[in-house]
Scaffold this motif. Structure first.
Motif, mmCIF file in Angstrom:
data_model
loop_
_atom_site.group_PDB
_atom_site.id
_atom_site.type_symbol
_atom_site.label_atom_id
_atom_site.label_comp_id
_atom_site.label_asym_id
_atom_site.label_seq_id
_atom_site.Cartn_x
_atom_site.Cartn_y
_atom_site.Cartn_z
ATOM 1 N N GLY A 139 48.169 18.418 -49.079
ATOM 2 C CA GLY A 139 49.325 18.115 -48.350
ATOM 3 C C GLY A 139 49.769 19.065 -47.262
ATOM 4 N N VAL A 140 49.405 20.357 -47.277
ATOM 5 C CA VAL A 140 49.839 21.289 -46.688
ATOM 6 C C VAL A 140 49.538 21.112 -45.025
ATOM 7 C CG1 VAL A 140 49.599 23.812 -46.026
ATOM 8 C CG2 VAL A 140 49.603 23.025 -48.462
ATOM 9 N N VAL A 141 50.425 21.409 -43.939
ATOM 10 C CA VAL A 141 50.197 21.162 -42.665
ATOM 11 C C VAL A 141 49.633 22.727 -42.542
ATOM 12 C CG1 VAL A 141 51.254 21.526 -40.454
ATOM 13 C CG2 VAL A 141 52.461 20.036 -42.285
ATOM 14 N N SER A 142 48.198 22.544 -41.907
ATOM 15 C CA SER A 142 47.359 23.596 -41.650
ATOM 16 C C SER A 142 48.027 24.749 -40.590
ATOM 17 C CB SER A 142 45.909 23.286 -41.244
ATOM 18 O OG SER A 142 45.949 22.799 -39.865
ATOM 19 N N LYS A 143 47.464 25.871 -40.607
ATOM 20 C CA LYS A 143 47.767 26.632 -39.546
ATOM 21 C C LYS A 143 47.484 26.314 -38.169
ATOM 22 C CE LYS A 143 47.896 31.116 -40.581
ATOM 23 N NZ LYS A 143 47.523 32.474 -40.982
ATOM 24 N N LYS A 144 46.293 25.736 -38.255
ATOM 25 C CA LYS A 144 45.847 25.398 -36.981
ATOM 26 C C LYS A 144 46.854 24.132 -36.468
ATOM 27 C CE LYS A 144 41.826 23.096 -34.778
ATOM 28 N NZ LYS A 144 40.273 22.730 -34.956
ATOM 29 N N LYS A 145 47.278 23.277 -37.088
ATOM 30 C CA LYS A 145 48.209 22.087 -36.725
ATOM 31 C C LYS A 145 49.483 22.639 -36.119
ATOM 32 C CE LYS A 145 45.896 18.391 -38.743
ATOM 33 N NZ LYS A 145 46.054 17.347 -40.081
ATOM 34 N N TRP A 146 49.946 23.925 -36.848
ATOM 35 C CA TRP A 146 51.478 24.060 -36.602
ATOM 36 C C TRP A 146 51.260 25.107 -35.456
ATOM 37 C CZ3 TRP A 146 52.535 29.366 -37.153
ATOM 38 C CH2 TRP A 146 51.957 29.936 -38.542
ATOM 39 N N ASP A 147 49.819 25.434 -34.821
ATOM 40 C CA ASP A 147 49.740 26.353 -33.725
ATOM 41 C C ASP A 147 49.842 27.780 -34.260
ATOM 42 O OD1 ASP A 147 48.472 26.918 -31.262
ATOM 43 O OD2 ASP A 147 50.490 26.619 -30.115
ATOM 44 N N GLY A 148 49.282 28.341 -35.389
ATOM 45 C CA GLY A 148 49.674 29.605 -35.731
ATOM 46 C C GLY A 148 48.114 30.413 -35.182
ATOM 47 N N MET A 149 48.773 31.876 -35.152
ATOM 48 C CA MET A 149 47.643 32.651 -34.767
ATOM 49 C C MET A 149 46.725 33.092 -36.075
ATOM 50 S SD MET A 149 49.705 35.598 -32.671
ATOM 51 C CE MET A 149 51.245 35.713 -33.496
ATOM 52 N N LYS A 150 45.512 33.465 -35.832
ATOM 53 C CA LYS A 150 44.496 33.709 -36.743
ATOM 54 C C LYS A 150 45.019 35.102 -37.097
ATOM 55 C CE LYS A 150 40.705 31.533 -34.633
ATOM 56 N NZ LYS A 150 39.548 31.408 -33.741
ATOM 57 N N PRO A 151 44.913 35.383 -38.648
ATOM 58 C CA PRO A 151 44.872 36.890 -38.747
ATOM 59 C C PRO A 151 44.108 37.893 -38.371
ATOM 60 C CG PRO A 151 43.695 35.407 -40.667
ATOM 61 C CD PRO A 151 44.225 34.500 -39.461
ATOM 62 N N LEU A 152 44.919 39.205 -38.223
ATOM 63 C CA LEU A 152 43.927 40.219 -37.508
ATOM 64 C C LEU A 152 43.074 40.638 -38.642
ATOM 65 C CD1 LEU A 152 46.997 42.002 -36.087
ATOM 66 C CD2 LEU A 152 45.342 40.664 -34.811
ATOM 67 N N HIS A 153 43.034 40.547 -39.701
ATOM 68 C CA HIS A 153 42.276 40.812 -41.006
ATOM 69 C C HIS A 153 42.816 40.188 -42.181
ATOM 70 C CE1 HIS A 153 39.859 43.815 -43.231
ATOM 71 N NE2 HIS A 153 40.659 43.755 -44.047
ATOM 72 N N VAL A 154 41.813 40.134 -43.013
ATOM 73 C CA VAL A 154 42.148 39.394 -44.232
ATOM 74 C C VAL A 154 41.550 40.266 -45.712
ATOM 75 C CG1 VAL A 154 41.981 36.988 -43.236
ATOM 76 C CG2 VAL A 154 39.980 37.714 -44.373
ATOM 77 N N GLU A 155 42.227 39.931 -46.611
ATOM 78 C CA GLU A 155 41.996 40.592 -47.912
ATOM 79 C C GLU A 155 41.949 39.456 -48.891
ATOM 80 O OE1 GLU A 155 43.748 43.506 -51.384
ATOM 81 O OE2 GLU A 155 44.180 43.851 -49.366
ATOM 82 N N TYR A 156 40.935 39.217 -49.548
ATOM 83 C CA TYR A 156 41.007 37.865 -50.760
ATOM 84 C C TYR A 156 41.635 38.251 -51.648
ATOM 85 C CZ TYR A 156 37.911 36.053 -47.134
ATOM 86 O OH TYR A 156 37.323 35.389 -46.164
ATOM 87 N N LEU A 157 42.296 37.209 -51.939
ATOM 88 C CA LEU A 157 43.237 37.133 -53.339
ATOM 89 C C LEU A 157 42.393 36.771 -54.524
ATOM 90 C CD1 LEU A 157 46.374 37.304 -54.007
ATOM 91 C CD2 LEU A 157 46.637 34.819 -53.608
ATOM 92 N N PRO A 158 42.497 37.462 -55.425
ATOM 93 C CA PRO A 158 41.664 37.184 -56.712
ATOM 94 C C PRO A 158 42.382 35.980 -57.381
ATOM 95 C CG PRO A 158 42.486 39.315 -56.709
ATOM 96 C CD PRO A 158 42.856 38.758 -55.636
ATOM 97 N N ARG A 159 41.657 34.760 -57.654
ATOM 98 C CA ARG A 159 42.172 33.640 -58.155
ATOM 99 C C ARG A 159 41.231 33.284 -59.492
ATOM 100 N NH1 ARG A 159 40.564 29.693 -54.083
ATOM 101 N NH2 ARG A 159 39.225 31.496 -53.537
ATOM 102 N N PRO A 160 42.204 32.658 -60.443
ATOM 103 C CA PRO A 160 43.654 32.194 -60.364
ATOM 104 C C PRO A 160 44.825 33.033 -60.329
ATOM 105 C CG PRO A 160 42.933 31.591 -62.529
ATOM 106 C CD PRO A 160 41.658 32.144 -61.752
ATOM 107 N N VAL A 161 45.751 32.714 -59.575
ATOM 108 C CA VAL A 161 46.664 33.671 -59.577
ATOM 109 C C VAL A 161 47.743 33.386 -60.529
ATOM 110 C CG1 VAL A 161 48.947 34.534 -57.918
ATOM 111 C CG2 VAL A 161 46.630 34.267 -57.075
#
Length: 193
Positions: A22-44
């Motif tokens: 049910g999360v409003v996506s970054k695309k829907k709220w018109d957010g910027m793309k990240p400059l770089h990403v680091e993946y989060l080990p899951r499960p947290v």
């Protein structure tokens, strides 16, 4: 189920996870793309509740503008790769995607690579969280467990238990202390220097 699409651009890889829970996506709220990403080990196994200490919001357009302003501040002034929080909940009781389930955020120094940070828009030293906001966050956490992003035995903490801050504010902190999984004594998970 979350769908993940990745695009390799030279040495930079950018992934878009279709928002679930049910999360409003970054695309829907018109957010910027990240400059770089680091993946989060899951499960947290740590969920950190915060507040933004900004004005609150009640309408979709107000909440989305606040989140865009926060993201711009984080990326332009603070030089973060993206908005710092994993998720942001507005006074409209909608949960907005920040760095999300997949990426390391920049919300709690020393804990970003092992936690999800959920921030309430507003100042909860002054304001009471609404029952709808609280329910939205509880549903997000429940969905995170069901989707395998959060460990079933996760620990819930207030931001101020880990760093020197007033966040999540007295009124929100009082509320989350009654939630299942709240960890009263954070010393067992605290980073030791």
């Amino acid at each position: 189920m979350i769908l993940v699409f990745c695009i390799a651009l030279g040495v930079v890889q950018w992934c878009y996870a279709e928002a679930a829970c049910g999360v409003v996506s970054k695309k829907k709220w018109d957010g910027m793309k990240p400059l770089h990403v680091e993946y989060l080990p899951r499960p947290v196994d740590i969920v950190i509740i915060q507040h933004t200490a900004t004005p609150g919001c009640s309408a979709d357009n107000e909440c989305e503008e606040l989140i865009r302003n926060i993201q711009e501040n984080h990326m332009e002034q603070q030089k973060f790769w993206d908005i710092g929080m994993s998720f942001v909940v507005g006074g409209n009781a909608k949960v907005y995607e920040g760095s999300g389930w997949l990426h390391v955020g920049a919300h709690t120094y020393g804990y970003n690579r092992r936690s999800i940070g959920i921030s309430f828009l507003g100042n909860y030293n002054n304001d009471e969280p609404t029952p709808e906001q609280l329910e939205a966050v509880k549903n997000l956490i429940k969905c995170g467990v069901e989707q395998g992003h959060l460990s079933p035995d996760y620990h819930l903490l207030g931001h101020k238990q880990l760093i020197s801050t007033e966040s999540p504010g007295r009124k929100l902190y009082r509320e989350i202390r009654t939630w299942p999984h709240f960890l009263e004594d954070a010393s067992a998970i605290m980073n030791k220097s």
